[in-house]
Design a protein around this motif. Structure first.
Motif, PDB file in Angstrom:
ATOM      1  N   PRO A   9       0.832  -1.207   0.000  1.00  0.00           N
ATOM      2  CA  PRO A   9       0.000   0.000   0.000  1.00  0.00           C
ATOM      3  C   PRO A   9       0.868   1.259   0.000  1.00  0.00           C
ATOM      4  N   SER A  10       0.568   2.177  -0.913  1.00  0.00           N
ATOM      5  CA  SER A  10       1.247   3.472  -0.918  1.00  0.00           C
ATOM      6  C   SER A  10       0.518   4.397   0.048  1.00  0.00           C
ATOM      7  N   ILE A  11       1.235   4.854   1.059  1.00  0.00           N
ATOM      8  CA  ILE A  11       0.577   5.680   2.081  1.00  0.00           C
ATOM      9  C   ILE A  11       0.266   7.088   1.593  1.00  0.00           C
ATOM     10  N   LEU A  12       0.622   7.354   0.321  1.00  0.00           N
ATOM     11  CA  LEU A  12       0.226   8.626  -0.284  1.00  0.00           C
ATOM     12  C   LEU A  12      -1.303   8.781  -0.259  1.00  0.00           C
ATOM     13  N   SER A  13      -2.028   7.673  -0.292  1.00  0.00           N
ATOM     14  CA  SER A  13      -3.492   7.729  -0.289  1.00  0.00           C
ATOM     15  C   SER A  13      -4.086   7.563   1.107  1.00  0.00           C
ATOM     16  N   ALA A  14      -3.224   7.463   2.119  1.00  0.00           N
ATOM     17  CA  ALA A  14      -3.716   7.317   3.496  1.00  0.00           C
ATOM     18  C   ALA A  14      -4.164   8.675   4.029  1.00  0.00           C
ATOM     19  N   ASP A  15      -4.788   8.647   5.193  1.00  0.00           N
ATOM     20  CA  ASP A  15      -5.167   9.884   5.888  1.00  0.00           C
ATOM     21  C   ASP A  15      -3.912  10.424   6.581  1.00  0.00           C
ATOM     22  N   PHE A  16      -3.359  11.508   6.041  1.00  0.00           N
ATOM     23  CA  PHE A  16      -2.091  12.036   6.555  1.00  0.00           C
ATOM     24  C   PHE A  16      -2.204  12.543   7.997  1.00  0.00           C
ATOM     25  N   ALA A  17      -3.408  12.820   8.448  1.00  0.00           N
ATOM     26  CA  ALA A  17      -3.584  13.277   9.829  1.00  0.00           C
ATOM     27  C   ALA A  17      -3.521  12.114  10.829  1.00  0.00           C
ATOM     28  N   ARG A  18      -3.557  10.873  10.287  1.00  0.00           N
ATOM     29  CA  ARG A  18      -3.561   9.691  11.162  1.00  0.00           C
ATOM     30  C   ARG A  18      -2.609   8.634  10.625  1.00  0.00           C
ATOM     31  N   VAL A  23      -0.740   3.048   8.894  1.00  0.00           N
ATOM     32  CA  VAL A  23       0.238   1.990   8.566  1.00  0.00           C
ATOM     33  C   VAL A  23      -0.031   0.752   9.423  1.00  0.00           C
ATOM     34  N   ALA A  24      -0.441   0.960  10.662  1.00  0.00           N
ATOM     35  CA  ALA A  24      -0.780  -0.191  11.510  1.00  0.00           C
ATOM     36  C   ALA A  24      -1.990  -0.929  10.928  1.00  0.00           C
ATOM     37  N   ALA A  25      -2.973  -0.168  10.468  1.00  0.00           N
ATOM     38  CA  ALA A  25      -4.203  -0.785   9.952  1.00  0.00           C
ATOM     39  C   ALA A  25      -3.951  -1.580   8.670  1.00  0.00           C
ATOM     40  N   VAL A  26      -3.189  -1.044   7.729  1.00  0.00           N
ATOM     41  CA  VAL A  26      -2.954  -1.824   6.496  1.00  0.00           C
ATOM     42  C   VAL A  26      -2.069  -3.033   6.777  1.00  0.00           C
ATOM     43  N   GLY A  27      -1.191  -2.903   7.756  1.00  0.00           N
ATOM     44  CA  GLY A  27      -0.377  -4.057   8.153  1.00  0.00           C
ATOM     45  C   GLY A  27      -1.261  -5.166   8.702  1.00  0.00           C
ATOM     46  N   ALA A  28      -2.162  -4.798   9.597  1.00  0.00           N
ATOM     47  CA  ALA A  28      -3.085  -5.787  10.183  1.00  0.00           C
ATOM     48  C   ALA A  28      -4.022  -6.352   9.122  1.00  0.00           C
ATOM     49  N   GLY A  30      -3.193  -7.137   6.139  1.00  0.00           N
ATOM     50  CA  GLY A  30      -2.529  -8.088   5.241  1.00  0.00           C
ATOM     51  C   GLY A  30      -1.483  -7.511   4.311  1.00  0.00           C
ATOM     52  N   ALA A  31      -1.166  -6.230   4.439  1.00  0.00           N
ATOM     53  CA  ALA A  31      -0.114  -5.664   3.581  1.00  0.00           C
ATOM     54  C   ALA A  31       1.218  -6.330   3.890  1.00  0.00           C
ATOM     55  N   ASP A  32       2.056  -6.428   2.875  1.00  0.00           N
ATOM     56  CA  ASP A  32       3.385  -7.020   3.056  1.00  0.00           C
ATOM     57  C   ASP A  32       4.440  -5.943   3.216  1.00  0.00           C
ATOM     58  N   TYR A  33       4.406  -4.960   2.348  1.00  0.00           N
ATOM     59  CA  TYR A  33       5.325  -3.827   2.413  1.00  0.00           C
ATOM     60  C   TYR A  33       4.496  -2.567   2.694  1.00  0.00           C
ATOM     61  N   ILE A  34       5.136  -1.563   3.281  1.00  0.00           N
ATOM     62  CA  ILE A  34       4.552  -0.226   3.371  1.00  0.00           C
ATOM     63  C   ILE A  34       5.326   0.630   2.365  1.00  0.00           C
ATOM     64  N   HIS A  35       4.642   1.063   1.312  1.00  0.00           N
ATOM     65  CA  HIS A  35       5.300   1.831   0.245  1.00  0.00           C
ATOM     66  C   HIS A  35       5.228   3.318   0.578  1.00  0.00           C
ATOM     67  N   ILE A  36       6.392   3.940   0.678  1.00  0.00           N
ATOM     68  CA  ILE A  36       6.482   5.326   1.127  1.00  0.00           C
ATOM     69  C   ILE A  36       7.042   6.171  -0.007  1.00  0.00           C
ATOM     70  N   ASP A  37       6.206   7.053  -0.543  1.00  0.00           N
ATOM     71  CA  ASP A  37       6.558   7.874  -1.705  1.00  0.00           C
ATOM     72  C   ASP A  37       7.132   9.205  -1.256  1.00  0.00           C
ATOM     73  N   VAL A  38       8.404   9.384  -1.551  1.00  0.00           N
ATOM     74  CA  VAL A  38       9.126  10.589  -1.133  1.00  0.00           C
ATOM     75  C   VAL A  38       9.316  11.494  -2.352  1.00  0.00           C
ATOM     76  N   MET A  39       8.748  12.689  -2.282  1.00  0.00           N
ATOM     77  CA  MET A  39       8.769  13.615  -3.431  1.00  0.00           C
ATOM     78  C   MET A  39       9.296  14.976  -2.996  1.00  0.00           C
ATOM     79  N   ASP A  40      10.054  15.593  -3.891  1.00  0.00           N
ATOM     80  CA  ASP A  40      10.806  16.798  -3.509  1.00  0.00           C
ATOM     81  C   ASP A  40      10.342  18.090  -4.187  1.00  0.00           C
ATOM     82  N   LYS A  63       6.291  -4.095   9.349  1.00  0.00           N
ATOM     83  CA  LYS A  63       6.353  -4.480   7.931  1.00  0.00           C
ATOM     84  C   LYS A  63       7.588  -3.856   7.273  1.00  0.00           C
ATOM     85  N   ILE A  64       7.893  -4.368   6.086  1.00  0.00           N
ATOM     86  CA  ILE A  64       9.024  -3.848   5.319  1.00  0.00           C
ATOM     87  C   ILE A  64       8.704  -2.433   4.835  1.00  0.00           C
ATOM     88  N   PHE A  65       9.554  -1.487   5.166  1.00  0.00           N
ATOM     89  CA  PHE A  65       9.384  -0.110   4.678  1.00  0.00           C
ATOM     90  C   PHE A  65      10.088   0.017   3.322  1.00  0.00           C
TER      91      PHE A  65
END
Ligand code: DX5
Ligand code: ZN
Length: 221
Positions: A9-18, A23-28, A30-40, A63-65
């Protein structure tokens, strides 16, 4: 060999306020990796997450970051993201003068090294690099935003990379990123992808829907 499919799951679509809860919820769920999109705001036309946010999220997930750096130059940020808790660090070949050196530096930091290919970047960009890679990421949208449409021409690139990885005989993740929904997930898996990044498709419907979304994404073609 194509490995069992993993969902990132790309956390870009998560609720940034929470974000911690997300990340805990998608892990629970069944997510395998937590995909973190870093943009400059320079390499891509958007600004997202820095190393301090990754560090803050680390205690919320085992989970794997999977940190996808869309920053240029990337070299100056490798140590910060490694220290913050990244497990995989993926860079674009266009994001620095010496991609081979960048990949060696990621490995020296004890992290898995990934190379990301934009839709316009040819398969040949992995030439001379593949044996050193742990992951190849095929961008199926132009980087910068979630919620874009899957670019179908990238399926050929996935097939070509599947053949190269199999010929090499090393376990290298073949990840696809952008516009993954329940249909394009199947197309990408059939083409040979074994890690699916999914932002919109994972987070649509809120926490109550995550487990079912991830289960459906994982379903074989
Ligand atoms: C785009 C990012 C993707 C994106 C995926 O630059 O690398 O990870 O957030 O989002 P969806 O799954 O919504 O296309
Ligand atoms: Zn990404």
């Amino acid at each position: 060999m194509q490995q069992p499919v993993r969902i990132a799951p790309s956390i870009l679509s998560a609720d940034f306020a929470r974000l911690g809860e997300e990340v805990a919820a998608v892990g629970a769920a069944g997510a395998d990796y937590i995909h973190i999109d870093v943009m400059d705001g320079h390499f891509v036309p958007n600004i997202t997450i820095g190393p301090d946010v990754v560090r803050a999220l680390r205690p919320h997930s085992s989970k794997i970051f999977d940190v996808h750096l869309m920053v240029a130059p990337a070299d100056a940020w490798l140590v910060a993201f490694a220290d913050a808790g990244a497990d995989i660090i993926t860079v674009h070949p266009e994001a620095g003068p010496h991609i081979h050196r960048t990949l060696q530096e990621i490995k020296r930091l004890g992290k898995k090294a990934g190379l990301a290919l934009n839709p316009g970047t040819p398969v040949g960009a992995v030439e001379y690099l593949l044996p050193d890679l742990d992951l190849v990421l095929v961008m199926s949208v132009n980087p910068g935003f979630g919620g874009q449409k899957f670019i179908a021409s990238q399926l050929d690139k996935i097939r070509a990379l599947r053949a190269r990885i199999d010929a090499l005989g090393k376990e290298i993740d073949l990840e696809v990123d952008g516009g993954i929904n329940f249909d394009t997930a199947k197309q990408a898996m059939l083409a040979g992808a074994d890690v699916l990044v999914a932002g919109t498709a994972t987070f649509t419907g809120g926490p109550g829907a995550y487990a079912e979304n991830i289960r459906r994404l994982r379903q074989p073609a």
